[in-house]
Structures are given as C-alpha cells and as structure tokens.
Design a protein around this motif. Structure first.
Motif, PDB file in Angstrom:
ATOM      1  N   GLY A  81       0.814  -1.224   0.000  1.00 61.85           N
ATOM      2  CA  GLY A  81       0.000   0.000   0.000  1.00 61.85           C
ATOM      3  C   GLY A  81       0.837   1.259   0.000  1.00 61.85           C
ATOM      4  O   GLY A  81       2.049   1.232   0.211  1.00 61.85           O
ATOM      5  N   ASN A  82       0.143   2.353  -0.202  1.00 61.87           N
ATOM      6  CA  ASN A  82       0.750   3.675  -0.214  1.00 61.87           C
ATOM      7  C   ASN A  82       0.945   4.130   1.243  1.00 61.87           C
ATOM      8  O   ASN A  82       0.254   5.003   1.753  1.00 61.87           O
ATOM      9  CB  ASN A  82      -0.216   4.610  -0.964  1.00 61.87           C
ATOM     10  N   GLU A  86      -2.619   3.981   4.330  1.00 67.17           N
ATOM     11  CA  GLU A  86      -3.619   3.566   3.338  1.00 67.17           C
ATOM     12  C   GLU A  86      -4.226   2.211   3.731  1.00 67.17           C
ATOM     13  O   GLU A  86      -5.427   1.980   3.584  1.00 67.17           O
ATOM     14  CB  GLU A  86      -3.006   3.456   1.926  1.00 67.17           C
ATOM     15  N   ASP A  89      -6.819   2.298   6.549  1.00 64.43           N
ATOM     16  CA  ASP A  89      -8.087   2.784   6.013  1.00 64.43           C
ATOM     17  C   ASP A  89      -8.797   1.708   5.169  1.00 64.43           C
ATOM     18  O   ASP A  89      -9.989   1.447   5.344  1.00 64.43           O
ATOM     19  CB  ASP A  89      -7.782   4.028   5.161  1.00 64.43           C
ATOM     20  N   ARG A 223       6.113   6.880   0.779  1.00 58.26           N
ATOM     21  CA  ARG A 223       4.878   6.163   1.132  1.00 58.26           C
ATOM     22  C   ARG A 223       4.947   4.691   0.771  1.00 58.26           C
ATOM     23  O   ARG A 223       4.848   4.323  -0.397  1.00 58.26           O
ATOM     24  CB  ARG A 223       3.627   6.779   0.458  1.00 58.26           C
ATOM     25  N   GLN A 241      -8.791  -1.013  -3.331  1.00 57.37           N
ATOM     26  CA  GLN A 241      -7.585  -0.194  -3.498  1.00 57.37           C
ATOM     27  C   GLN A 241      -7.582   0.494  -4.871  1.00 57.37           C
ATOM     28  O   GLN A 241      -7.948  -0.114  -5.887  1.00 57.37           O
ATOM     29  CB  GLN A 241      -6.334  -1.063  -3.354  1.00 57.37           C
ATOM     30  N   SER A 245      -1.757   2.433  -6.811  1.00 51.82           N
ATOM     31  CA  SER A 245      -1.625   3.231  -5.590  1.00 51.82           C
ATOM     32  C   SER A 245      -0.163   3.314  -5.134  1.00 51.82           C
ATOM     33  O   SER A 245       0.249   4.275  -4.476  1.00 51.82           O
ATOM     34  CB  SER A 245      -2.539   2.587  -4.546  1.00 51.82           C
TER      35      SER A 245
END
Ligand SMILES: Cc1ncc(COP(=O)(O)O)c(C=O)c1O
Length: 366
Positions: A81-82, A86, A89, A223, A241, A245
C-alpha cells in the motif's frame, strides 16, 4: 499546535508557527530512523528516474516476492500500500466492523478510519500504573471478542512503545474476534521473531498484520507499507484499493532497501545504545519515561515543573526543537510528551533544551 493535521513531523506547520525555516528544526515529533534513508534510496532514485514514464506494476510483484521471501510466507498473502496509513483505512473499509475495540492511547488513524465508515469504537484505557499494557483479565475482553468485534492494536504501540503479547492476540482470535496488529515499528524490535504475528496472519482468516516501511528506512515521503493476511481475507481490500496506488519509484526503493542488511544491523545497535541513554537523561530531569520497545519514548513531565505538554511543545518549538504533545492522544492528559530517539548530538540538544525550558519556566513561576 503542531498536530494541526493530526500527526507529528509537520514541518510546514512548524515553519508557520515558529517563523523558522523547516531545515532549522530538529524534529523529535515524528519517529524516523535517523540513520536513514539508506544509500540505496538515492541510488535507486538516480538510476531509475525514467520509470516514471511508465505505469507502475499494479500488482507490485517484485516487492511482494521479496517480502514473501523475507517473511517466509506466500506472495498472495501480501498487499502493498501507499504507506501503512492507506492499509489501515482500506482494512476498515473492507471489513466494515460494527464494533472496533481500541486500546488507548493509540495511533489516531485507527479510530478515524472506523468513524469514517460510521462504525462504533469501544475504547479500553491503558494506564500508567499498568505500564500501558493491555490487561488480559480486564475489561470484558473475552465478551468483546465473542461479540465478533474488530480489535486494532499497535505492536509496538504508538505512542507508548509497548509490545502486544502474541498470546493475547491468539486468545482474542480463539474467542471469535478479528484482529489487526499494526507492526509499523516492529523492524526496530530485536525480538521481532518472538513478537511479530506476520506468519500467523498469513494462515488465519481473521488476523491481519500491517507493516510500514517508512519509519525504519526513513522514507515517509515515498509512502510504502504492506498488509499480510490470508489471500481470501484480503480480496475485499484489494478490490477497494485504487489502481497504481504504489508508484514505480516506491516499488523499486522497497526492493532496494530490503537488501540493506548492514543498515538494519546498525539501526538495532544504535537503538540499543541510544534509547536507554535518552530515557536515563529524561529521568534525570525528572521525567518518567515509559519502557519502550520502539524508537520513541512516551514521557511524563515532572509534576513540579508546572508546565503542560502544549506549553512545553511551544517553548521547545521556539528554540528549534519539535516534540509531540501527547495529550492529543485519547487516554493521555496534558502531562505527556512523546519524543523520537535520534543521534547522540541531537538527543543532547533535546535534553539541554528541555532543561533550559524547565529552568526558565521555574523562574517565571516564581
Ligand atoms: C503506529 C503507526 N502506524 C502506521 C503509521 C503510518 O505509517 P505510513 O507512513 O507507512 O503510512 C504510523 C505513522 O506515524 C504510525 O505511527
């Protein structure tokens, strides 16, 4: 108020608040590894700048393969993920928990993610007398687990630095809970093999482990994070997603830093030396430092100092030193600050500046 946008490390807000240029601050308010970024980061940026002319690999295959090898799990058990943010969430959006249990104080994003989907939060208060540890016998844990609640736990927890007992997580799972363990700072823990739940997460459908690569490798601007779970438990999250990303440079940097074994060793050696040194100095100024397994310390301001965390943050900021006002974490009052552990010279500056502020505050009070 440095946490205007919810977190430490906000140098733009510090510039506005204190009228100093960003590079003039020593930042103890966010918890980056001061030895980093490792050399392979700038090498990768230079060597691969051209990759931004193409779309990134949407499945992040190279980095997933390397992480799977490192953790000895299946590639299908990993989603990149970023940043861990991210994934926190996305996990909440995918699981849609009716009830989420948080042990506070903890990272704000857990509660924020739950509130964004309209879920309910049950807060269990960790307290100083208990060393900020989650008490397995306390607060109807069994009942909450049996109700099928989602538990979101940091290990090491932010801001306390305390690890979660893996036995407690197994107990929650056995009683029917889903558990997300945020191991954003686990790379800093030499006892990682004993405490990390990554391998179990790859095999248990209600257990998820989230890791960040931004803290240990000091690349918060790029990130990068990942989540581990059973492939079928991750499918909902994957669907939610946003495509691409994780950008191309982040993917390549992730692959490169995983090779940095000297950097990892030096980091653990530095932390083993520096954390007790800083905790000792804080205590000699009258602070009570919570025993930490991470690269930061939660500390209680000496009562007799008569200064609140927000005032202390303000006075320190005027002198170019940024600290975290930890009273903004639910469950902590105005007597707590959090500071990162940095290099010796920087740590000395922190201690000296704290001593100066406390001394001038005492004079002012008289
Ligand atoms: C406990 C914890 N989890 C996750 C994150 C988010 O990390 P990332 O930079 O990978 O999004 C943070 C950032 O401060 C954190 O403190």
């Amino acid at each position: 108020m440095l946490e205007r946008y919810g977190h430490g490390g906000d140098l733009k807000t510090a510039e506005e608040a204190f009228g100093l240029a960003a590079e003039r601050f020593v930042d103890f308010s966010s918890n980056m590894n001061p030895l980093g970024p490792p050399p392979s980061v700038s090498k990768t940026l230079q060597a691969y700048a051209d990759v931004i002319g193409q779309y990134p690999d949407p499945a992040v295959r190279g980095l997933r393969r390397n992480l799977a090898e490192k953790h000895r799990i299946d590639e299908q058990s990993i989603v990149i993920g970023n940043g861990a943010a991210e994934l926190i969430d996305l996990t909440v959006r995918a699981l849609q928990p009716k009830l989420t249990v948080l042990a506070v104080p903890c990272f704000d994003e857990y509660g924020d993610a739950v509130r964004k989907i309209g879920g309910a939060v049950h807060e269990i208060r960790l307290n100083a007398e208990n060393g900020f540890l989650l008490d397995p016998g306390g607060e109807q844990l069994e009942e909450l687990a049996q109700s099928g609640a989602l538990f979101m736990l940091g290990s090491p927890n932010n801001p306390t630095g305390r690890l979660v007992d893996p036995g407690l997580v197994r107990f929650l799972l056995d009683n029917g809970a889903s558990v997300v363990v945020d191991e954003a700072f686990m790379d800093f823990v030499p006892e990682e093999p004993e405490f990390s739940l990554i391998q179990e997460a790859a095999q248990h459908e209600r257990l998820f482990v989230i890791r960040s690569m931004t803290k240990f490798y000091s690349i918060p601007g790029i990130r990068l994070g990942y989540i581990v779970g059973m492939p079928r438990s991750l499918s909902g999250l994957r669907r939610l997603q946003v495509p691409w990303s994780v950008n191309s440079l982040a993917q390549l940097i992730g692959e490169a830093v995983l090779e940095e074994s000297d950097f990892a060793r030096l980091t653990l050696e530095w932390l083993e030396r520096e954390r007790p040194w800083l905790a000792g100095r804080l205590e000699s100024l009258g602070f009570e430092a919570v025993p930490s397994s991470a690269n930061y310390l939660l500390a209680r301001i000496p009562r007799e100092a008569g200064i609140s965390a927000s005032m202390l943050q303000l006075e320190m900021g005027k002198r170019g030193v940024l600290i975290r006002d930890a009273s903004r974490f639910p469950g902590l009052d105005h007597t707590y600050i959090r500071v990162a552990v940095k290099l010796r010279m920087q740590n000395e500056r922190l201690v000296q500046t704290l001593a100066d502020v406390l001394a001038s505050w005492r004079k002012r009070e008289r």
